[in-house]
Each structure stands twice: as C-alpha cells, then as structure tokens.
Design a protein around this motif. Structure first.
Motif, PDB file in Angstrom:
ATOM      1  N   ARG A   1      23.736 -48.919 -52.466  1.00 40.93           N
ATOM      2  CA  ARG A   1      23.529 -49.769 -51.304  1.00 40.93           C
ATOM      3  C   ARG A   1      23.231 -51.212 -51.674  1.00 40.93           C
ATOM      4  NH1 ARG A   1      19.152 -47.303 -47.860  1.00 40.93           N
ATOM      5  NH2 ARG A   1      17.930 -49.076 -48.489  1.00 40.93           N
TER       6      ARG A   1
ATOM      7  N   SER B   1      24.257 -41.346 -53.056  1.00 45.26           N
ATOM      8  CA  SER B   1      23.720 -41.020 -51.739  1.00 45.26           C
ATOM      9  C   SER B   1      23.192 -42.279 -51.056  1.00 45.26           C
ATOM     10  CB  SER B   1      22.593 -39.999 -51.913  1.00 45.26           C
ATOM     11  OG  SER B   1      22.278 -39.449 -50.678  1.00 45.26           O
ATOM     12  N   GLY B   2      23.500 -42.416 -49.789  1.00 42.25           N
ATOM     13  CA  GLY B   2      22.996 -43.560 -49.022  1.00 42.25           C
ATOM     14  C   GLY B   2      23.809 -44.830 -49.175  1.00 42.25           C
ATOM     15  N   CYS B   3      25.003 -44.732 -49.804  1.00 42.35           N
ATOM     16  CA  CYS B   3      25.791 -45.947 -50.020  1.00 42.35           C
ATOM     17  C   CYS B   3      26.674 -46.255 -48.809  1.00 42.35           C
ATOM     18  CB  CYS B   3      26.636 -45.842 -51.279  1.00 42.35           C
ATOM     19  SG  CYS B   3      28.048 -44.730 -51.114  1.00 42.35           S
ATOM     20  N   GLY B   4      26.633 -45.432 -47.783  1.00 40.33           N
ATOM     21  CA  GLY B   4      27.343 -45.778 -46.552  1.00 40.33           C
ATOM     22  C   GLY B   4      28.649 -45.037 -46.344  1.00 40.33           C
ATOM     23  N   LYS B   5      28.837 -43.911 -47.027  1.00 38.48           N
ATOM     24  CA  LYS B   5      30.091 -43.162 -46.890  1.00 38.48           C
ATOM     25  C   LYS B   5      30.255 -42.607 -45.475  1.00 38.48           C
ATOM     26  CE  LYS B   5      28.916 -40.335 -50.229  1.00 38.48           C
ATOM     27  NZ  LYS B   5      27.584 -40.913 -50.494  1.00 38.48           N
ATOM     28  N   SER B   6      29.208 -41.967 -44.972  1.00 38.63           N
ATOM     29  CA  SER B   6      29.291 -41.424 -43.605  1.00 38.63           C
ATOM     30  C   SER B   6      29.478 -42.551 -42.597  1.00 38.63           C
ATOM     31  CB  SER B   6      28.025 -40.641 -43.261  1.00 38.63           C
ATOM     32  OG  SER B   6      27.859 -39.571 -44.154  1.00 38.63           O
ATOM     33  N   THR B   7      28.829 -43.679 -42.867  1.00 37.15           N
ATOM     34  CA  THR B   7      28.967 -44.836 -41.976  1.00 37.15           C
ATOM     35  C   THR B   7      30.426 -45.292 -41.915  1.00 37.15           C
ATOM     36  OG1 THR B   7      26.726 -45.459 -42.584  1.00 37.15           O
ATOM     37  CG2 THR B   7      28.053 -47.136 -41.512  1.00 37.15           C
TER      38      THR B   7
ATOM     39  N   HIS C   1      30.654 -35.234 -53.098  1.00 35.70           N
ATOM     40  CA  HIS C   1      29.833 -35.602 -54.246  1.00 35.70           C
ATOM     41  C   HIS C   1      30.366 -34.936 -55.497  1.00 35.70           C
ATOM     42  CE1 HIS C   1      26.642 -38.036 -52.598  1.00 35.70           C
ATOM     43  NE2 HIS C   1      26.569 -37.224 -51.556  1.00 35.70           N
TER      44      HIS C   1
END
Ligand SMILES: Nc1ncnc2c1ncn2[C@@H]1O[C@H](COP(=O)(O)OP(=O)(O)OP(=O)(O)O)[C@@H](O)[C@H]1O
Ligand SMILES: [Mg+2]
Lengths: 258, 275
Positions: A215, A45-51, A197
């Motif tokens: 991240r 989570s928070g590793c930038g997938k959505s980005t 996930h």
C-alpha cells in the motif's frame, strides 16, 4: 478501427476517507486486459486488489483516473460482469438450482424454463450434475464454490471477476478447481481477472500475471506466462510454470522484506 | 460364559439396563417435567409441615382445587380476554416493527433521527404511561392493545434491524452489480437472512405481549386473567390469585412454543442444524 481492450485502467487512484484518517489504497495504476485474456493479480495483503475488482464492477468510483470496460468509462454497476467471491455466499434457504438462477430472479423478478435449463447446463459444466435440488449446506466448501462460479456465469457475462475464489479450500480441492477452470474457460473463453495469493495457481491459470506493490498499491511488474494452451494437469509440472512461480515468489518476498 | 468371569458379570448386566433409564431422562421435556413435579411436591410438603399461612404461600393442592370451583366457562372468558389483547397487540407490533426496521436500515438519515426517539420511548416505563393511555383512548380493547404493542415492539425493531444489517456484504454487492430494484434486495436477500433474528425477537415479544395485556388489565378492565388476579387478591382469595398466575405462565409458555413451532414449520432452514 482498433479493438478496445476489455478492461483499461488509466492512472487510477483510490483514497478512502475514514473516521481515523485517509487511506491511500491505490496510486497511479495503469494496465490493460485484452478480450478473452486471463489476468492473475498477485500482491501483498491490503494492497488494493479487491478494490480494483470493485472498480471494474462499477461498485466503487475511483478518486482519480478512470476505468474503462470495452472502451467505455465505467460510471456505475454493469450487468455484463460476473463476480465470484472469496466465500461462496449462497442463499442458505434456496436449492442449488435456485441459487444459480438467483441473478435472473433478482433482476427480473421471475425465472423462465430456459433459465433453469441454463442452470442445469452450468451445473453439469462445473461438475455438479444431479445436485440441483440439494441445499447449500449439504455440499462441501469446494462444491459450494462451484455453485458460486455457475451463478456468476448464468447471465453469460463477458468479464468474470474472481476475488481469491479458492482461498478457503484445502490444497487438493484447490488444485482440482484450478484444472476445472482451465477446462471451463477452454470451452468458453472469457475475460477473467483472477486475484490470488498462490503463485503456482497464477502461473498455471493465467495468460499474464500482474504483481502489485504494497500500500498504496501500484503495478510492480507484469509477466506473461510462456505456456501454450490448452493446459491441463501436466502443466503444473511444466518447467516454465515452476520457474515463473519461483520468480513470482521471489518478487513477493523481496517486497515483504523491503 | 458370564460365570467364568464373575468380576465382569455385574457391571455387564447393569450396563444393559442403565442406558434405557438414561435415554428416558434425556428425552426432550422429561427433565423439565420432573423438575416441575419435584418443585410442586416440595412446595406442598413445605406448606403442610411448616404451617405457612395460605395468604403468604398457599399449598399447591389448595391452588388447584380453585380451578373447578371457578368453572371452565369463566376461565375461558378470562383467558380469551387476555389472549385477544396479547395477540392483537403482538400482531400490531409486528406490523409496525418490521417496516420500521426496514426503513431504518434503508435510510441512514432516518436511522440517525428516529432511532434516538425509539430509545427514549423504550426507556419510558410503559407501566407508568398505561393509565394515561387509558384516559386518552377510553374504554374497550384499543388502549389495552396499544399498551401491549408499546411493551413488545422495541425488541422486534432492534433485532430485525440487526438481522437486516447482518446480511453478507457480498450478496448486497451482487444485488447492486445486477442493478436490481431496491425492494428485491429487501425481499429476496435481507429479510430472509433476518428470519432467525426476527424469530428470536418474536419469542421474547410474545411473552412480553402477555405482560402488556396484564398491565393494561391492572389499570382498567373487567375481564382477563390479570383482572382476575387483581380481583381475587382484593377479596383475599389468595389460592385463586395463584391459580390465575399459573394460567398466565401456561399461556406465555404456550405462545412461546407456538412461535417456535411456526419457525420450524415455515422456515426450517433458519434453525441451527444439528450435525
Ligand atoms: N470501504 C473502505 N473504506 C476504507 N478503507 C477501505 C475500504 N475498502 C478498502 N479499504 C482499505 O483499502 C486497502 C485495500 O483494501 P483491499 O481490500 O482492496 O485489499 P486487498 O489487496 O484485497 O487485501 P487482501 O489480500 O487482504 O484481500 C486496505 O488498507 C483497506 O483497509
Ligand atoms: Mg481482498
């Protein structure tokens, strides 16, 4: 002439300047997605997938490096890309059919009868024939997400971006949705980037799985899914799929422990 | 059969009747009406037994007896004068507040510059500016409408802007990814999503509009329910002033209800659904 990849990331980096400082979301991300390939993306989570998805869609500009779609550098939003969100986010006042044709109405200001015909066809494809006149909150979460998929497909995009589309669903519905996707893309192949996930979902659906580091996110590894298509319900029990899922799980757990 | 079980026959038989009464009491409005009637009855009783002088607190019976003595025509004239100003001021407030809220949401620069100004305008007591406005705008409805608008437009701006900004970000991204014209993001996504917010503001504002109209009448007027109350008080006709107060309360209630009905009629989907 060489056929360009559908999507190409070239040493891409993304840094957010926020009120509380700099956040480096992505660092040196390079990978390609071939035309009609189904790529699953896994990562903490928070590793930038959505980005990543937002940059393919042209909704966000990279701070370094570049994204190319069909050989052209992405400089702004483009219409040949459909997006399916984590939540269905339908318009609560509009009927299911109106929700599916919404992209057309929103873009052009009006809808023709062939747009409605296409909506009916898509609703049939996602298993919602006869629900066109209902309102979103008369449908279950899974059905609403199917409407979201139909909406994303209405403009017949070449590329479909799906950001954890099934994560709000219960386990059984989620599995059903996976089988439906196999059928839908079996009938009409698309280039798909699918964030999830769930390691088993990735192994069941994808041609290739991209695993990201924490991240700042970068590519940890890429693994092909060694299972032929067409796939179906039996595929989930295929040893190659279960093995890959176990391997993916190990990869993600190692990263978490480190 | 019930004879063989005497212990249970009693509660059984009352159980059959009780839900009827309960259902009547639970019906919408019944509890409110009973409470109002009870209060009026207690008030009447207190006024009579405690001998409260009528200039302090007139008995409800003496208040209601003034209604026929004023006459329907005079009442209608006063109610119309107040209602006209309240509705025109309310309408003007809507016409200003909603475009202003859209502008504030569309433009961060405008938000930074205009919003503080709005807060300053809002924190200035309108009651204090009212006499100035009347001097500036002269006689007639115009100054009264302006005063009413000033009192009721701020909650609309804030609430509408909040609603416009509370739209799911996914739909805004969808709109951007379609490269749709910006005005459609407002008309097809943001405004409909703001409807519940707009209506909760309209309900507050419509009662504020009545207050605004009355404040304006207190400053300068020769008609209206507010004027009637002021005039009656100056003549020491307290029951008559109280009657005016009742009329004002009824007007506010009716307008509030009208807004609620409008929402139910025009935007049924915007109401919280009972499941
Ligand atoms: N607009 C933004 N401004 C500032 N920081 C942002 C912004 N968008 C994302 N980030 C940060 O970038 C990082 C990556 O975010 P992103 O949403 O892409 O992660 P993710 O991999 O999709 O996570 P999840 O699995 O929880 O959905 C996060 O640390 C997030 O806080
Ligand atoms: Mg995400």
């Amino acid at each position: 002439m060489e056929i360009p990849a559908a999507i190409r990331f070239d040493r891409l980096g993304q840094v957010f300047e926020t009120g509380s400082g700099r956040v480096e979301a992505l660092r040196n991300v390079s990978f390609e997605v071939a035309r009609h390939e189904f790529l699953a993306v896994l990562g903490p989570s928070g590793c930038g997938k959505s980005t990543l998805l937002r940059m393919i869609a042209g909704l966000l500009e990279p701070t370094s490096g570049a994204v190319e779609v069909f050989g052209r550098r992405v400089t702004g939003p483009r219409e040949d890309i459909g997006i399916v969100f984590q939540k269905p986010t339908l318009l609560p006042w509009a009927t299911i059919e109106d929700n599916v044709v919404f992209p057309v109405r929103h873009k052009r200001g009006r809808v023709g009868s062939h747009d409605r015909d296409r909506a009916q066809e898509l609703l049939r494809m996602v298993g919602l024939e006869g629900f066109g006149k209902r309102l979103p909150d008369e449908l279950s979460g899974g059905m609403q997400q199917r409407v979201g998929i139909a909406r994303a497909l209405h403009m017949d995009p070449d590329i479909l971006l799906m950001d954890e589309p099934f994560s709000a669903l219960d386990a059984l519905t989620r599995e059903e949705m996976g089988f439906d996707l196999l059928r839908i893309f079996g009938e009409r192949p698309k280039t798909v980037v699918f964030i999830t996930h769930s390691v088993s979902e990735a192994a069941l659906l994808a041609d290739r799985v991209l695993v990201m580091t924490g991240r700042p996110g970068s590519v940890l590894t890429e693994l092909p899914v060694p299972v032929a298509r067409p796939r179906g319900r039996e595929t989930i029990k295929d040893p190659a799929v279960t093995e890959l899922a176990a391997h993916l799980r190990d990869l993600l757990l190692q990263r978490d422990a480190a | 059969m019930s004879l063989s079980m005497p212990d249970f026959s009693q509660p059984e038989s009352t159980k059959g009747k009780r839900p009827d009464l309960r259902r009547i009491l639970a019906a919408p409005g019944v509890a409110a009406i009973l409470t109002i009637l009870g209060t009026v009855a207690l008030w009447e009783l207190a006024a009579r037994t405690l001998n409260i002088p009528s200039y302090l607190l007139p008995a409800p019976s003496s208040i209601f007896s003034t209604f026929p003595s004023i006459g329907a025509e005079r009442w209608a004239g006063h109610v119309w004068a107040t209602l006209r100003v309240a509705l025109l001021g309310f309408g003007l407030a809507i016409a200003i507040a909603i475009p202003l809220a859209i502008a504030l949401v569309r433009s961060p620069a405008l938000n930074r510059t205009l919003y503080p100004l709005l807060v300053i305008v809002q924190s200035t007591p309108v009651v204090a500016i009212a006499p100035i406005i009347i001097v500036v705008l002269g006689a007639g409805d115009a100054p009264r409408i302006v005063i009413t608008t000033l009192i009721c437009f701020f909650p609309m701006v804030v609430s509408t802007a909040t609603g416009l900004a509370a739209t799911p970000p996914e739909l805004i991204e969808l709109s951007r990814s379609l490269r749709a014209p910006g005005f459609r993001e407002i008309t097809q996504i943001r405004l409909p999503f703001a409807v519940p917010y707009i209506f909760s503001a309209l309900k507050i504002s419509v009662t504020l509009a009545v207050i605004g109209a009355v404040v304006a009448e207190f400053c300068a007027s020769d008609a209206g329910v507010g004027y009637f109350i002021q005039f009656s008080t100056s003549m020491f006709k307290l029951p008559q002033a109280w009657a005016g107060l009742f009329v004002l309360a009824a007007m506010s209630l009716a307008l509030f209800q009208a807004v609620s009905w409008a929402q139910k009629l025009l935007f049924p989907w915007s109401l919280p659904r009972k499941r």
